[in-house]
Design a protein around this motif. Structure first.
Motif, PDB file in Angstrom:
ATOM      1  N   LEU A 383     -12.240 -21.768 -20.141  1.00 30.77           N
ATOM      2  CA  LEU A 383     -11.887 -20.879 -21.232  1.00 30.77           C
ATOM      3  C   LEU A 383     -12.470 -21.427 -22.526  1.00 30.77           C
ATOM      4  N   PHE A 384     -13.194 -20.591 -23.246  1.00 30.66           N
ATOM      5  CA  PHE A 384     -13.742 -20.952 -24.547  1.00 30.66           C
ATOM      6  C   PHE A 384     -12.981 -20.139 -25.598  1.00 30.66           C
ATOM      7  N   VAL A 385     -12.333 -20.824 -26.537  1.00 30.67           N
ATOM      8  CA  VAL A 385     -11.488 -20.163 -27.508  1.00 30.67           C
ATOM      9  C   VAL A 385     -12.288 -19.780 -28.750  1.00 30.67           C
ATOM     10  N   PHE A 386     -11.957 -18.612 -29.326  1.00 29.31           N
ATOM     11  CA  PHE A 386     -12.612 -18.146 -30.545  1.00 29.31           C
ATOM     12  C   PHE A 386     -12.271 -19.069 -31.698  1.00 29.31           C
ATOM     13  N   ASP A 387     -13.302 -19.559 -32.374  1.00 29.20           N
ATOM     14  CA  ASP A 387     -13.132 -20.467 -33.504  1.00 29.20           C
ATOM     15  C   ASP A 387     -13.057 -19.648 -34.784  1.00 29.20           C
ATOM     16  N   GLU A 388     -11.835 -19.412 -35.267  1.00 31.68           N
ATOM     17  CA  GLU A 388     -11.642 -18.586 -36.447  1.00 31.68           C
ATOM     18  C   GLU A 388     -12.191 -19.234 -37.708  1.00 31.68           C
ATOM     19  N   ALA A 389     -12.312 -20.563 -37.705  1.00 29.37           N
ATOM     20  CA  ALA A 389     -12.770 -21.275 -38.899  1.00 29.37           C
ATOM     21  C   ALA A 389     -14.284 -21.271 -39.045  1.00 29.37           C
TER      22      ALA A 389
END
Length: 432
Positions: A383-389
């Motif tokens: 799983l690759f998480v969306f990097d909001e920063a």
């Protein structure tokens, strides 16, 4: 008297009909499998497919269901019963993918929206070129009603690019605009929050994500036909996804697999109410990576929502994934159903619903499915998480300079009498 000829599934391009019809003609491609020709004449209308620059030859019927005009093919529509005033194509895909009407180029007056391409004008002959990819059409409608006589000159309205993909934060190079007509040309943007256009046809982006269609039109005059052309601007940013070691409720994730020195990521199933299920097709990048950058115009993320017993998995279209216990393909529904998510030390996850856990592969397949047991050559997902920063660091909307052409600081082309700061050949001047 205006005659309208409708050719369904484009089969009329491949078969010379022996019976003349007036008004609307409907032909089913399923009736015309087998040998075909690339020219047909019907009620004074002739359509011809030429090979052009295509290495695949001239287009043909495909399984009797649709007509393929290969990239580089030239489709000519001509009339001996009056000038053609309108041609409408209905295609099997929309203009953002291959096989749609947006792949066509033609003389002035051609535009497209969704799965429909429309040419309007007044000519005895119109040529279309499958420019960027195939055109797969189901219907062509030809309307005849123009006065028979010498064909007026083409207005020659043209942007140097029919579509522009612009990444926010990079330098924007505006397409150039040219014309042949002596008539005035009007320009309009259907979304000025994304892109604007000035009176001379110079396009500028605003720095906002989205889509804008720029349309140029001119009226018919004594020498030239009316003209119309478009340029579509897609402004996007790059979404960054980083390898995750745990799941957090409410976050967006890419479902990822790594195999064969490639990193694969899943795309949502295209919803079909009659068949609400499917495997997750994948895209790939070379190498084993810990970070992926995906265009924001392609939303391939899945949201993991906290529910009793684990996490519900919702795709970008708002549908929840679940397993029915009988098939390896994912089912789509409106009800949130729990998956258990168990991380492993190697970075993969065991993601299970109804006894079936997600796997990538099964032999040589490059899709994601779910099985009760490990499959041949399959790997468990990461799983690759969306990097909001990871946002953009600023937006440049400058225009690539052209010799001695003046622009204002907004990137709009201006005349020699403009007062204020101008940019000429990349340098700023104060013009009084």
């Amino acid at each position: 008297m205006i005659k309208t000829l409708r050719y369904t599934f484009m089969a009329m391009l491949m078969l010379v009909c022996s019976t003349a019809f007036a008004g609307v003609i409907t032909l089913n491609a399923t009736d015309f499998k087998g040998s075909e020709t690339a020219t047909v004449t019907q009620d004074g209308i002739t359509l011809t497919i030429e090979k052009g620059t295509s290495p695949a030859g001239a287009g043909n019927l495909y399984n009797g269901e649709q007509f393929r005009i290969y990239k580089g093919n030239i489709l000519t529509v001509s009339s001996t019963v009056g000038n053609i005033t309108q041609i409408v194509f209905t295609c099997t895909a929309n203009n953002t993918t291959k096989w749609g009407p947006g792949c066509f180029a033609a003389q002035d007056g051609y535009s497209y929206e969704g799965k429909v391409g429309t040419w309007a004008g007044n000519a005895a002959e119109v040529k279309f070129t499958a420019e960027s990819n195939q055109v797969r059409a189901t219907t062509i409608e030809v309307t005849v009603g123009g006065e028979v006589g010498p064909t007026k000159k083409s207005a020659g309205l043209k942007f140097s690019e029919s579509t522009v993909d612009y990444e926010l934060g990079t330098t924007f190079t505006a397409p150039t605009f040219t014309k042949a007509t002596t008539a005035a040309v009007k320009f309009v943007s259907d979304n000025e929050e994304v892109a604007t256009v000035n009176a001379e046809g110079v396009i500028a982006v605003t720095g906002k994500e989205g889509k804008a269609v720029i349309t140029a039109t001119s009226e018919e005059n004594k020498e030239y036909n009316a003209g119309k052309t478009t340029c579509t601007v897609y402004a996007y940013r790059m979404n960054v996804y980083k390898k995750a070691t745990a799941v957090e409720a409410g976050k967006q994730y890419l479902i990822v697999a790594q195999r064969d020195n490639k990193t694969y990521y899943a795309a949502p199933v295209k919803y079909n109410a009659e068949k609400p299920y499917g495997y997750l097709n994948s895209f790939s990048v070379d190498g084993i990576v810990d970070e992926l950058k995906i265009k924001s115009s392609y939303n391939d993320a899945f949201t993991f929502e906290a529910v009793a017993g684990g996490y519900a998995i919702k795709d970008a279209n708002g549908y929840y994934l679940y397993m029915d216990g009988s098939h390896a393909s994912f089912q789509l529904g409106n009800e949130a159903k729990a998956w258990t998510v168990e991380p492993a030390e190697n970075g993969t996850f065991t993601i299970t619903n109804n006894g079936q856990f997600i796997q990538y592969g099964n032999g040589t397949f490059t899709t994601f499915g779910a099985w009760t047991e490990a499959q041949k050559n399959a790997v468990k997902p990461m799983l690759f998480v969306f990097d909001e920063a990871a946002g953009i660091n600023g937006v440049q909307t400058t225009i690539k300079p052209q010799s001695n052409v003046r622009y204002n600081i907004a990137g709009q082309r201006v005349g020699a009498d403009y007062k204020g700061i101008v940019i000429v050949n990349g340098k700023k001047y104060l013009q009084k």
